[in-house]
Design a protein around this motif. Structure first.
Motif, short mmCIF file in Angstrom:
data_model
loop_
_atom_site.label_atom_id
_atom_site.label_comp_id
_atom_site.label_asym_id
_atom_site.label_seq_id
_atom_site.Cartn_x
_atom_site.Cartn_y
_atom_site.Cartn_z
N PRO A 57 38.34 -8.68 31.21
CA PRO A 57 38.28 -10.03 31.80
C PRO A 57 37.21 -10.09 32.88
N GLN A 58 36.58 -11.27 32.99
CA GLN A 58 35.48 -11.44 33.92
C GLN A 58 35.93 -11.83 35.31
N SER A 59 37.19 -12.21 35.47
CA SER A 59 37.70 -12.58 36.78
C SER A 59 39.18 -12.27 36.83
N GLU A 60 39.71 -12.22 38.04
CA GLU A 60 41.14 -11.96 38.20
C GLU A 60 41.98 -13.11 37.67
N GLU A 61 41.47 -14.30 37.78
CA GLU A 61 42.20 -15.46 37.25
C GLU A 61 42.32 -15.38 35.73
N GLU A 62 41.22 -15.00 35.08
CA GLU A 62 41.26 -14.84 33.63
C GLU A 62 42.21 -13.71 33.23
N LEU A 63 42.22 -12.63 34.03
CA LEU A 63 43.12 -11.51 33.74
C LEU A 63 44.56 -11.96 33.73
N PHE A 64 44.98 -12.71 34.74
CA PHE A 64 46.37 -13.12 34.80
C PHE A 64 46.70 -14.18 33.75
N ASP A 65 45.70 -14.96 33.31
CA ASP A 65 45.93 -15.88 32.19
C ASP A 65 46.22 -15.09 30.91
N ILE A 66 45.47 -14.01 30.70
CA ILE A 66 45.70 -13.17 29.52
C ILE A 66 47.07 -12.50 29.58
N LEU A 67 47.42 -12.01 30.76
CA LEU A 67 48.72 -11.37 30.91
C LEU A 67 49.86 -12.35 30.66
N SER A 68 49.67 -13.60 31.04
CA SER A 68 50.70 -14.62 30.79
C SER A 68 50.87 -14.86 29.30
N LEU A 69 49.76 -14.86 28.55
CA LEU A 69 49.86 -15.04 27.10
C LEU A 69 50.53 -13.85 26.43
N PHE A 80 48.45 -3.98 28.21
CA PHE A 80 48.78 -4.30 29.61
C PHE A 80 48.25 -3.20 30.54
N LEU A 81 48.55 -1.96 30.22
CA LEU A 81 48.14 -0.85 31.08
C LEU A 81 46.63 -0.71 31.13
N SER A 82 45.96 -1.03 30.03
CA SER A 82 44.50 -0.97 30.02
C SER A 82 43.90 -2.05 30.91
N LEU A 83 44.45 -3.27 30.83
CA LEU A 83 43.92 -4.37 31.63
C LEU A 83 44.25 -4.21 33.11
N CYS A 84 45.41 -3.61 33.41
CA CYS A 84 45.89 -3.53 34.80
C CYS A 84 45.66 -2.15 35.39
N SER A 85 44.64 -1.45 34.94
CA SER A 85 44.40 -0.11 35.47
C SER A 85 44.13 -0.12 36.98
N GLY A 86 43.62 -1.24 37.49
CA GLY A 86 43.38 -1.34 38.92
C GLY A 86 44.46 -2.07 39.68
N ALA A 145 50.81 -2.20 40.83
CA ALA A 145 52.07 -2.94 40.96
C ALA A 145 52.36 -3.72 39.68
N VAL A 146 51.33 -4.31 39.06
CA VAL A 146 51.52 -5.04 37.81
C VAL A 146 51.90 -4.08 36.68
N SER A 147 51.28 -2.90 36.67
CA SER A 147 51.61 -1.91 35.65
C SER A 147 53.07 -1.47 35.77
N VAL A 148 53.53 -1.25 36.98
CA VAL A 148 54.94 -0.86 37.19
C VAL A 148 55.87 -1.97 36.73
N ALA A 149 55.52 -3.22 37.02
CA ALA A 149 56.36 -4.33 36.58
C ALA A 149 56.40 -4.42 35.06
N ALA A 150 55.30 -4.12 34.41
CA ALA A 150 55.28 -4.14 32.94
C ALA A 150 56.16 -3.04 32.37
N LEU A 151 56.12 -1.85 32.99
CA LEU A 151 56.99 -0.77 32.52
C LEU A 151 58.45 -1.12 32.68
N GLU A 152 58.80 -1.79 33.74
CA GLU A 152 60.19 -2.19 33.94
C GLU A 152 60.63 -3.24 32.92
N ARG A 153 59.70 -4.09 32.50
CA ARG A 153 60.05 -5.13 31.54
C ARG A 153 60.31 -4.55 30.14
N VAL A 154 59.64 -3.46 29.79
CA VAL A 154 59.82 -2.91 28.44
C VAL A 154 61.02 -1.96 28.38
#
Length: 817
Positions: free
Chosen positions: A227-239, A259-265, A268-277
């Protein structure tokens, strides 16, 4: 039909296919073709009927066409010239009004896989890309990839590639997914299909239209897009959020990897994704498919490397079922070991104790090994179970128990007396080499406390000529030497006999080891004792609870791959069957990460400044400013627990045995500081590990919360810029210690009223530290003793690191309170 040989069967079928009365009856003709396919499936060579089957494809019966095409694709390579006769019929069928016939002809034309027919196949395939029927376009897209595979060295047709890219927006989702697969194959040398922003957003918006495997393909390709911006990143994560909790495990796993590839930086988002799965993974662990259960358990173990407490409330989901195969039982036991805590340890040990008598010997030994791994933290309860299992007098159980006791004896030396009492009577039960080696190792290390050790050893030495295992012979040599140093009068004669035999041994490794010990004895007892009775591990460093918590980025690239299954099996075998003294640490390479880590930068503020002085100052960034200097922390190269222990004890020896002048020449620094952090000793290991990793500090060992004394061992690498072109790197080892309020006051008194920051080899403002530590004692505040050891010495980097560490501890303490 009566039984006929292969040749008779072919003759009978040829006669039937050539019969005009059969050809005039469509039903009889189809049955004759069906008999040919049945003979083909039974292994009969019916390639001699190729000409007759070519004639049979000229029919309007779709079922008969399918049967004939199966035959032609099977034997086309054996009859390339006769296959030309089929091409005309297939090209004619590609223009049929029935889309089913067109797709069938196009698929089988591309399946002939004959390079000589490419000129006849290309035009129908390219025309099929523009067909009105979706089923024809699906086949034509895959046909492009098949044509490319027949001549991979040929230049890529740009027109075909452009056509495939345009078909990514086809209304049929299967056509879209097939285009991705075809482009991946055709553009393999160029890195696969190129994903830009419009394509990525188009694939994401149509993700729900695809089937399960189509979604997995799309999610796999999307990992290339950044993603080219943080806003675009979170739009993709929402989809992707809905796919993250999909009821289909393949979709969930592919989404999590993306998810883990996009949120490598964004840890906190990666941890939240692991908890969701967590829910979908637990559901996959209870699937009716054994293969799916095994894969889910292996991937859960990856998650537990970074989130040990993720599944502690669901430990009962991993109890072994009666119908579970052995490989799933062993994997579940490994997960149970990771979920042990003070609340469930008795329940889990009782459950594992029941598995120790399983009819499958591998399962029983895995259960005993699991109890031993838990015993590193709960030795009393585990040793009671292990000694009870020895009374069963079963060979495989006794062998596994001795191997486990060997591991426990090296990690928890305070329980050596219990181990020594359990060795009596084990020799008569053992017959496997691993068990005998473990018994000999225990006799060599603790033989001074075992009264029957020389007599047991003599039995081994008397039977050495009939021993077939080289490992047992080499362990016997070492044990005899160690026991000779402790009880020379009882073992001198048997050691001489053993050396005399082993020096004449044909196995070179045994012979060389015997010669080494023989020559070592000639050097004198003191020299031999120095070599064989080296300093044992410090019991204070035996507080490792499992493996250190790993950052998610270290294993994210392996998630949802077969490497997860292969690596888990290899690591389990190595961990369960080798002593901790014999394990060599090999850092795993990570091709998914960049060669060098991006080090975290910090603006360092000197200790002792009040809150007002911590406000940002624009002048701090000036080149001549002394307040803010760039400091980088890195976890690379990694330091194993064994290397940490060696370096820590080595520096401790230098500190205690050498004078101050010699220590300065060693180019190392030692620092002690008291940090106010009231709630840090009560933090969970997971919270402490996560906080440290945010600033690139790795914790290697820690004691459980609410335990006195409370200790944490950690390390990091500092990169401190001394001049513009001269970055200086150092290794810092650290210990956090809290021994309780009473002991804390005594230590502060011993260190002097105002010892403050004690830096060996450097200078510090002692007056300021003196006043602050005195105030802490008067208020009775809970402080943690920080001990740092640095090599090579860099006082500025050391003090800057202490500032960062203090900030982390105080932040943790404030959030806790």
């Amino acid at each position: 039909m009566p039984y006929l040989s292969s040749e008779d069967t072919v003759k009978e079928l040829r006669k039937t296919l050539a019969n005009p009365s059969v050809q005039s009856d469509p039903l009889r003709y189809r049955n004759a073709v069906l008999r040919v396919i049945r003979a083909l499936s039974q292994g009969v060579d019916v390639s001699g009927l190729f000409s007759e089957m070519v004639k049979a494809c000229a029919t309007v019966d779709v079922v008969q066409k399918k049967l004939v095409y199966v035959f032609l694709c099977c034997y086309a390579a054996l009859h390339p010239e006769l296959s030309l006769l089929v091409v005309n019929t297939l090209r004619k069928d590609c223009q049929d009004s029935n889309p089913m016939v067109r797709s069938l002809a196009l698929r089988n034309m591309s399946n002939l896989r004959l390079p000589g027919l490419l000129e006849y196949v290309e035009q129908p395939v390219v025309a099929g890309l523009r067909d009105k029927a979706a089923c024809v376009r699906r086949v034509a897209v895959l046909g492009c990839a098949k044509i490319h595979n027949l001549q991979p060295n040929r230049d890529v047709d740009a027109a075909v590639v452009n056509e495939l890219y345009s078909l990514l927006r086809d209304p049929d989702p299967v056509v879209m997914v097939n285009c991705l697969r075809a482009l991946e194959e055709i553009l393999k040398e160029e890195g696969g299909v190129a994903i830009n922003k419009p394509i990525a957003h188009h694939l994401l918006n149509r993700l729900k239209e695809c089937d399960v495997w189509g979604q997995c393909e799309v999610l796999s390709v999307l990992r290339r897009y950044q993603p080219q911006s943080e806003e675009e990143l979170f739009d993709i994560l929402s989809l992707l959020d809905a796919s993250l909790v999909s009821s289909h495990p393949p979709v969930m796993a592919a989404t999590l990897r993306l998810f883990l590839s996009l949120c490598s930086g964004l840890p906190a988002v990666s941890v939240a994704a692991l908890e969701r799965v967590r829910g979908p993974l637990l559901a996959a662990c209870g699937s009716t498919s054994r293969e799916l259960r095994f894969a889910a358990l292996c991937h859960l173990q990856l998650l537990l490397r970074s989130l040990p407490g993720l599944l502690r409330a669901h430990y009962k989901r991993f109890f072994c079922g009666y119908t579970d195969p052995a490989y799933i039982k062993q994997r579940k036991m490994e997960v149970l070991v990771e979920l042990v805590n003070d609340e469930n340890v008795l329940i889990l040990l009782d459950e594992l104790k029941g598995y120790c008598t399983d009819v499958n010997t591998n399962t029983a030994q895995a259960a005993i090994s699991a109890i031993g791994r838990i015993g590193r933290s709960y030795s009393d309860k585990c040793l009671e179970i292990l000694t009870g299992l020895l009374s069963l007098k079963q060979e495989h159980i006794t062998s596994a128990v001795l191997q486990t006791m060997r591991d426990l004896g090296s990690v928890c030396p305070q329980y050596n007396n219990t181990v020594c009492l359990a060795l009596k009577g084990c020799k008569e039960v053992l017959s496997d080499s691993q068990g005998r080696q473990s018994l000999l190792w225990l006799l060599g290390v603790y033989g001074q406390k075992v009264s029957s050790a020389p007599y047991t050893l003599e039995v081994f030495i008397d039977g050495v000529r009939s021993e077939t295992s080289p490992g047992v012979k080499m362990e016997l040599l070492t044990t005899a030497m160690r026991l000779f140093l402790n009880r020379p009068a009882e073992t001198q004669d048997m050691l001489g006999r053993l050396l005399h035999y082993c020096i004449e041994e044909t196995d070179m490794s045994i012979r060389d080891q015997a010669l080494l010990y023989y020559r070592l004895l000639h050097c004198g007892i003191d020299e031999t004792r120095t070599v064989l009775q080296v300093r044992r591990s410090d019991p204070l460093l035996g507080v490792l609870i499992g493996q250190p918590v790993e950052p998610i980025s270290r294993w994210a690239w392996r998630f949802n791959t077969l490497e997860t299954l292969e690596e888990s099996s290899a690591e389990t075998e190595s961990t369960n069957r080798r002593s901790s003294e014999h394990v060599t640490f090999y850092p795993r390479s990570n091709p998914g990460l960049s060669d060098t880590l991006n080090f975290h930068k910090f603006e360092v503020v000197p200790l002792g400044l009040d809150s007002a002085s911590r406000c940002p100052d624009p002048s701090a960034d000036a080149p001549g400013s002394s307040l803010a200097t760039p400091l980088s922390l890195s976890l690379s190269p990694p330091v194993s627990p064994e290397d940490f222990e060696r370096l820590w004890l080595q520096q401790h020896s230098l500190h205690s045995e050498q004078g101050a002048e010699n220590r300065e020449q060693e180019d190392e620094l030692n620092l002690q500081e008291w940090v106010q952090s009231p709630a840090v000793p009560d933090c969970s290991p997971q919270s402490l590990q996560a906080a440290m990793q945010l600033v690139n500090i790795q914790t290697l060992a820690f004691t459980p919360p609410h335990t006195l004394p409370w200790r944490v061992y950690l390390y990091t690498h500092t990169h401190h810029t001394q001049t513009e072109n001269n970055p200086h790197s150092t290794l810092i080892l650290g210990e956090l210690l809290y021994s309780g309020e009473a002991n804390q006051r005594e230590e502060l008194k011993k260190s002097g009223c105002g010892s403050g920051m004690n830096v060996e080899g450097g200078e510090e403002d002692v007056d300021h530290k003196q006043r602050r530590d005195s105030a802490k004692r008067e208020r009775g505040e809970q402080v943690v003793k920080v001990t740092l050891k640095q090599r090579p010495g860099d006082i500025k980097a050391l003090k800057d690191f202490l500032t960062i560490l203090t900030t982390v501890l105080q932040t943790l303490s404030s959030e806790r309170t």
